[in-house]
Design an enzyme around this catalytic site. Structure first.
Site, PDB file in Angstrom:
ATOM      1  N   GLY A  47      -3.100   2.566   3.213  1.00 53.80           N
ATOM      2  CA  GLY A  47      -4.008   3.224   3.018  1.00 53.80           C
ATOM      3  C   GLY A  47      -4.585   1.644   2.702  1.00 53.80           C
ATOM      4  N   GLN A  52      -9.135  -4.413  -1.617  1.00 53.03           N
ATOM      5  CA  GLN A  52      -8.863  -5.765  -1.850  1.00 53.03           C
ATOM      6  C   GLN A  52      -8.249  -6.836  -0.776  1.00 53.03           C
ATOM      7  OE1 GLN A  52      -6.133  -1.615  -0.766  1.00 53.03           O
ATOM      8  NE2 GLN A  52      -4.063  -2.947  -1.868  1.00 53.03           N
ATOM      9  N   CYS A 101       2.046  -0.106  -3.895  1.00 51.01           N
ATOM     10  CA  CYS A 101       0.346  -0.791  -3.220  1.00 51.01           C
ATOM     11  C   CYS A 101       0.280  -2.469  -3.023  1.00 51.01           C
ATOM     12  CB  CYS A 101      -0.413  -1.153  -4.327  1.00 51.01           C
ATOM     13  SG  CYS A 101      -1.855  -1.649  -4.429  1.00 51.01           S
ATOM     14  N   LEU A 102      -0.378  -2.716  -1.598  1.00 52.12           N
ATOM     15  CA  LEU A 102      -0.269  -3.314  -0.776  1.00 52.12           C
ATOM     16  C   LEU A 102      -0.422  -5.041  -2.041  1.00 52.12           C
ATOM     17  CD1 LEU A 102      -2.026  -2.244   3.054  1.00 52.12           C
ATOM     18  CD2 LEU A 102       1.288  -2.932   1.990  1.00 52.12           C
ATOM     19  N   HIS A 143      -5.482   7.176  -5.275  1.00 50.49           N
ATOM     20  CA  HIS A 143      -4.540   5.978  -4.904  1.00 50.49           C
ATOM     21  C   HIS A 143      -6.137   4.971  -4.287  1.00 50.49           C
ATOM     22  CE1 HIS A 143      -1.462   2.764  -4.924  1.00 50.49           C
ATOM     23  NE2 HIS A 143      -2.452   2.064  -4.051  1.00 50.49           N
ATOM     24  N   GLU A 144      -5.970   5.199  -3.669  1.00 47.84           N
ATOM     25  CA  GLU A 144      -7.196   4.209  -2.508  1.00 47.84           C
ATOM     26  C   GLU A 144      -8.111   4.544  -3.655  1.00 47.84           C
ATOM     27  OE1 GLU A 144      -6.076   2.411  -0.888  1.00 47.84           O
ATOM     28  OE2 GLU A 144      -4.484   3.206  -0.368  1.00 47.84           O
ATOM     29  N   HIS A 147      -8.559   2.105  -6.773  1.00 45.86           N
ATOM     30  CA  HIS A 147      -9.309   0.960  -6.276  1.00 45.86           C
ATOM     31  C   HIS A 147     -10.547   0.271  -6.437  1.00 45.86           C
ATOM     32  CE1 HIS A 147      -5.301  -1.016  -5.171  1.00 45.86           C
ATOM     33  NE2 HIS A 147      -4.814  -0.063  -3.775  1.00 45.86           N
TER      34      HIS A 147
END
Ligand code: NI
Length: 179
Positions: A47, A52, A101-102, A143-144, A147
């Site tokens: 995701g 981000q 996480c990226l 999670h997304e 952000h």
């Protein structure tokens, strides 16, 4: 197609509360969504949230039509574009599972999340989305969407004995992964 640089933890742009999307079905929005999918796929992400890549909008994408090499055992989640999301827990059950996480490369932590949620919002055409989901799908959405309120998963970790470097925690898979 543009692959964007993914901001890393420590960048203050990851800590903002994102603004709602007010214009749907515009060329700029569709291009942004395409670029986000290209960016996410380039790093095998599950995701990606607009903050981000430094875009201050309530926009997340997640899911894929294929197995994700970063999460080979996880169930498939349909590719989804979700704008202005609202999450409501269904029941009070929580579970803990590993997340990465990226924006936090090289690390994994066990994070508590609602097991079942309902999420609503809009797709990029402005059509409503209303789904009730559980398990991995529910975890990815939580999670997304975190952000969008400036929360990164390490801020949700309760037990820091369950937080560490991917290649140490999971030596069999860690070396093959960039995140
Ligand atoms: Ni993330």
């Amino acid at each position: 197609m543009t692959i964007h640089t993914i901001l890393k933890m420590g960048d203050p742009r990851l800590l903002r509360v994102a603004k709602p999307v007010t214009e749907f079905d515009t060329d700029a929005l569709h291009l942004l969504v395409l670029d986000m999918f290209d960016t996410m796929r380039s790093v095998n992400g599950a995701g990606l949230a607009a903050p981000q890549i430094g875009v201050d909008l309530q926009l997340v994408i997640f899911g894929s039509g294929d197995r994700n090499p970063r999460y080979p055992d996880r169930p498939l989640v349909p590719p989804t574009v979700l704008l202005n999301p609202v999450i409501t827990p269904v029941g009070d059950e929580e579970d803990e599972d590993w997340e990465g996480c990226l924006s936090v490369p090289g690390l994994r932590g066990k994070v508590p999340r609602w097991t079942r949620i309902r999420y609503t919002g809009f797709d990029s055409y402005g059509d409503p989305i209303d789904r009730t989901v559980e398990g991995f799908h529910a975890r990815v959405v939580q999670h997304e969407c975190d952000h969008l309120i400036g929360k990164l998963y390490p801020m949700r970790v309760r037990d820091f004995t369950q937080f560490g470097f991917t290649d140490v925690l999971f030596p069999d898979i860690g070396a093959a992964e960039d995140d």
